[in-house]
Design an enzyme around this catalytic site. Structure first.
Site, PDB file in Angstrom:
ATOM      1  N   GLU A   1      54.181 -51.421 -31.261  1.00  0.00           N
ATOM      2  CA  GLU A   1      52.988 -51.685 -30.457  1.00  0.00           C
ATOM      3  C   GLU A   1      51.720 -51.471 -31.281  1.00  0.00           C
ATOM      4  O   GLU A   1      51.762 -50.888 -32.366  1.00  0.00           O
ATOM      5  CB  GLU A   1      52.971 -50.772 -29.234  1.00  0.00           C
ATOM      6  CG  GLU A   1      52.820 -49.299 -29.580  1.00  0.00           C
ATOM      7  CD  GLU A   1      52.401 -48.465 -28.387  1.00  0.00           C
ATOM      8  OE1 GLU A   1      51.260 -48.659 -27.923  1.00  0.00           O
ATOM      9  OE2 GLU A   1      53.200 -47.624 -27.945  1.00  0.00           O
TER      10      GLU A   1
ATOM     11  N   LYS B   1      55.118 -39.660 -21.165  1.00  0.00           N
ATOM     12  CA  LYS B   1      54.016 -38.744 -21.471  1.00  0.00           C
ATOM     13  C   LYS B   1      54.044 -37.563 -20.498  1.00  0.00           C
ATOM     14  O   LYS B   1      54.115 -37.745 -19.286  1.00  0.00           O
ATOM     15  CB  LYS B   1      52.677 -39.478 -21.403  1.00  0.00           C
ATOM     16  CG  LYS B   1      52.511 -40.546 -22.483  1.00  0.00           C
ATOM     17  CD  LYS B   1      51.139 -41.164 -22.417  1.00  0.00           C
ATOM     18  CE  LYS B   1      50.946 -42.215 -23.502  1.00  0.00           C
ATOM     19  NZ  LYS B   1      51.708 -43.449 -23.261  1.00  0.00           N
TER      20      LYS B   1
END
Length: 302
Positions: free
Chosen positions: A25, A160
């Site tokens: 990414e 996360k």
């Protein structure tokens, strides 16, 4: 494949020849890391893949065109401080195309573009998920819906840790996303190795590749998510992590921070409170995921 997606020649040739390719990414260096460390980490990740015999395909948007296989010059340009670059999920790609914007692609957009190019393996840092308090805000990442519809294998350091990890795993189960831990039965929490949630284990890159092949054989269209815990010496001390996160949530509530602003707020607080340690952990997570993705790409190619 749509003509609106530009795929680098070396990526096309590698895919056609059945050589291992790993997608990377771009938001990690356009929005996730400080400069000039951001570009250094991006180029290092590519070199680590090449050194392991895998072709890197960093994905981003240049002048509105989704590009699979950014050049070094394009990576440096997107990571520069004086170049306006927007953060792009799947829904943002048409707007970026119409306006000719530069963009860093999130997990959702990167997974889409990688799949459209024919890439089977994607390495990222941490996955988006269900936000804390989502039962009233309905706030969850588009990453989850993307993984439910794209048959790609994603190596991540888990979700996360500022998010609601148990709720995220429940949502992934509902969406039919296969979730496994790489040499662990505990789902990783990005900054910490153990989120407190159980997960099925794959013991090797070959076994992870076998899971992806079985998924394909069954005609399933969702992703395989491989949770790879950060190295023990690189994780944030779990007690420190929990204390700092609680402080960050309290500060966010007092400031009235909500919606899209909440995750950047929490991560920035984590960075300050750990005196930059969270940034080093972030980089260690990414390096580890790139290494595991390379092994799995080799296993799939063989």
């Amino acid at each position: 494949m749509s003509e609106t997606i530009r795929v680098a020649d070396y990526v096309r040739e590698a895919i056609a020849a059945g050589r291992p390719v790993v997608a990377l990414e771009s938001t990690i260096f356009t929005h996730g890391l400080t400069r000039p460390r951001n570009v250094e980490v991006a180029l290092e990740a590519e070199q680590r893949l090449r050194d392991s015999g895998v072709l890197p395909a960093t994905i981003g948007v240049v002048d509105g065109t989704p590009t699979v296989g950014l050049s070094e010059q394009q990576i440096r340009m997107l990571g520069a401080e004086d170049v306006p670059v927007v953060k792009l999920g799947i829904r943002d790609l048409p707007v970026a195309a119409a306006k000719g914007l530069h963009g860093g692609t999130t997990v959702s957009a990167t997974a889409l573009l990688a799949h459209r190019a024919g890439i089977d393996v994607f390495a990222t840092g941490g996955l988006g998920g269900v936000h804390r308090g989502a039962s009233s805000t309905f706030d969850e990442s588009a990453d989850l819906v993307a993984l439910a519809t794209l048959p790609i294998l994603v190596v991540s350091g888990g979700v996360k840790s500022v998010l609601d990890i148990p709720a995220t795993l429940e949502r992934l189960e509902t969406l039919g996303v296969v979730v496994v831990g790489y040499r662990t039965t505990r789902f990783p929490g990005f900054y910490v190795r153990d989120s407190g949630c159980d997960v099925d284990e794959v013991e090797s890159a070959e076994q992870a590749a076998a899971v992806a092949r079985a998924r394909d054989g069954l005609g399933l269209r969702a992703a395989v998510l491989v949770g790879n815990p950060v190295a023990a010496e690189a994780q944030i001390d779990p007690e420190l992590h929990d204390r700092v996160l609680a402080e960050a949530e309290h500060a966010a509530a007092e400031a009235g921070t909500r919606g899209k602003a909440i995750t950047p707020f929490l991560l920035e607080h984590m960075h300050r409170a750990t005196e930059g340690r969270s940034l080093e952990t972030n980089v260690a997570v990414y390096r580890g995921n790139v290494a595991v993705a390379a092994e799995i790409a080799h296993a799939l190619a063989s």
